[in-house]
Design a protein around this motif. Sequence first.
Motif, PDB file in Angstrom:
ATOM      1  N   GLY A 190       0.809  -1.217   0.000  1.00  0.00           N
ATOM      2  CA  GLY A 190       0.000   0.000   0.000  1.00  0.00           C
ATOM      3  C   GLY A 190       0.836   1.258   0.000  1.00  0.00           C
ATOM      4  N   VAL A 191       2.064   1.157  -0.509  1.00  0.00           N
ATOM      5  CA  VAL A 191       2.917   2.340  -0.595  1.00  0.00           C
ATOM      6  C   VAL A 191       2.369   3.267  -1.684  1.00  0.00           C
ATOM      7  CG1 VAL A 191       5.238   3.123  -1.210  1.00  0.00           C
ATOM      8  CG2 VAL A 191       4.951   1.087   0.177  1.00  0.00           C
ATOM      9  N   THR A 192       2.304   4.560  -1.391  1.00  0.00           N
ATOM     10  CA  THR A 192       1.814   5.524  -2.378  1.00  0.00           C
ATOM     11  C   THR A 192       2.767   6.711  -2.427  1.00  0.00           C
ATOM     12  OG1 THR A 192       0.406   6.400  -0.655  1.00  0.00           O
ATOM     13  CG2 THR A 192      -0.647   4.990  -2.281  1.00  0.00           C
ATOM     14  N   GLY A 193       2.442   7.638  -3.284  1.00  0.00           N
ATOM     15  CA  GLY A 193       3.222   8.871  -3.362  1.00  0.00           C
ATOM     16  C   GLY A 193       4.544   8.691  -4.072  1.00  0.00           C
ATOM     17  N   PRO A 194       5.507   9.576  -3.796  1.00  0.00           N
ATOM     18  CA  PRO A 194       6.802   9.514  -4.487  1.00  0.00           C
ATOM     19  C   PRO A 194       7.468   8.147  -4.353  1.00  0.00           C
ATOM     20  CG  PRO A 194       6.652  11.522  -3.197  1.00  0.00           C
ATOM     21  CD  PRO A 194       5.440  10.712  -2.873  1.00  0.00           C
TER      22      PRO A 194
END
Lengths: 165, 373
Positions: free
Chosen positions: B221-225
Amino acid sequence: MAREPQTRAETSSSPLEPRVREALGQRLQELSYSFDEMVLRIPREEMVECCRLLKTTPGLDFKLLRCLSVVDYVDFMEVVYHLSSLSHPHKVTLKARLPAEDLRVPTVTTVWKGADWHEREGHDLFGVLFEGHPDLSPLLLYEGFEGYPGRKSYPMPEQRELYGE
Amino acid sequence: MNTDQAPLGERVDLLVNMGPQHPSTHGVFRMVLSLEGERIIDCVPHIGYLHRGSERLCEGENYSQIITLFDRLDYISNINNEQCFVMAVEKLMGVQVPPRAEYVRVILSELNRIASHMLFYGTFAIDAGAMTPIMIGFRDRELIQALFESVTGARMMHNYLRIGGVKEDVPEWFKLDLGRLLDQLRAGFREAEDLLNGSDVFLERTMGVGILPAEAALDYGVTGPALRASGVGYDVRRAEPYSVYPELEFDIPVGKVGDCYDRYWVRMREVEQSLRIVEQCLERLPEGPIMGKAPRLIRPPKGEVYVRTENPRGELGVYLVSQGGSGYPYRVKIRGPSFCNLMALRQLLRGVYVADSVVILGSLDIVLGEVDR
């Protein structure tokens, strides 16, 4: 007193609906809409299987578990899963209801590893037992903390008095 | 169950306890590293030192008061947090926000993103052993804070956004000030990037270190940069556009390898894109009211929404449940991007050297205020 959440239907149907119905079949209890989200109610025993189907069925591909929340409705609790797909522009909300005297639901860490800390938090603050979770030790609270501060029954400091309701 | 124990069957020479007061953990974060020689064979992260029960506190505050609680989640990017919450309430109540307010919100939140990334490259460079960039980062971030102070009245805890608009109009000199500020920021940013990209030590320590494959990133569930560095071009501003983003032109920088250098590189490119967005907004900033037709007493109808926005660290989500007829929300669940990104740390640290753990943690750019809530 059962306080049940009601959602306002805004979209009557979406192109996603038949595909979801086909993938889940009999497991789907109820399908409704809340704003632009499709909300599926699912019995808790079927949760893992449903999640796996939603994740792996071609055309659905719900690869990302955005959020996993526990909501305390006093008489029962609800575990809410927000999923989204990256390859397609669609999203879905899954809900499972747990009676207050039996707060057990199977873990979905086998489907998404990212459910790990969300479930630990739910266990910490609400006392929901995620069956099969590898390690449900306290995450946000310290070891030996008594009570479940997320629940409505957990006393809050005299906040209302302070601000005057 | 004692989680400090190392997995059985592996040789553990030393248990190293890093944090919660270790400077490189960027806050009160603790991890227990099991070492075999200099190699990490397992890492057990411990969070919760800053847990204030924000979600439960929200249930006892009325909707306007909650904005101040959101300031204190991710205390590096306050406006972005406020924006997510007010958008959730606006969606629930069907409140229209006037265009001027939307533009002011986007300008401020993009500036906040720049400020956050400036702090990132500064602290990240320190983690990798370079001292100078943080001086530049802090100097320029201070300029942004000064502008925020002139607009909102506070350097960090702004409490500026309102349900239906913003607190007050921007000052007359805002456009002029901001135009000048953008030039300064651009120059300072180039200075820092030249320094870092010209440093062999920095490149050696970041390239090829802490590779996060795209599949694993999504699984956690890693998001973003951090996700974009792994090659997945997912940005909420594009995937599910909100506010005035559909009208603006900007690119989504995507990395190739997913190592620490890529995570740094993606953020640096994002600073450029944010500067571009602010410039466009400044050109288009319309005249008009700054508050929409929102009732004085905020009492949303019965219902629930999940709203997400793109924070500097990833996707911030607010799940808001209202029972109707009450000035208090029934439940607020905050999906913090750092909270989810941090879950990938354990996998990232397995098998790397102790010295790299600091760089890898730094490259994830976590803010503990939001992890612990």
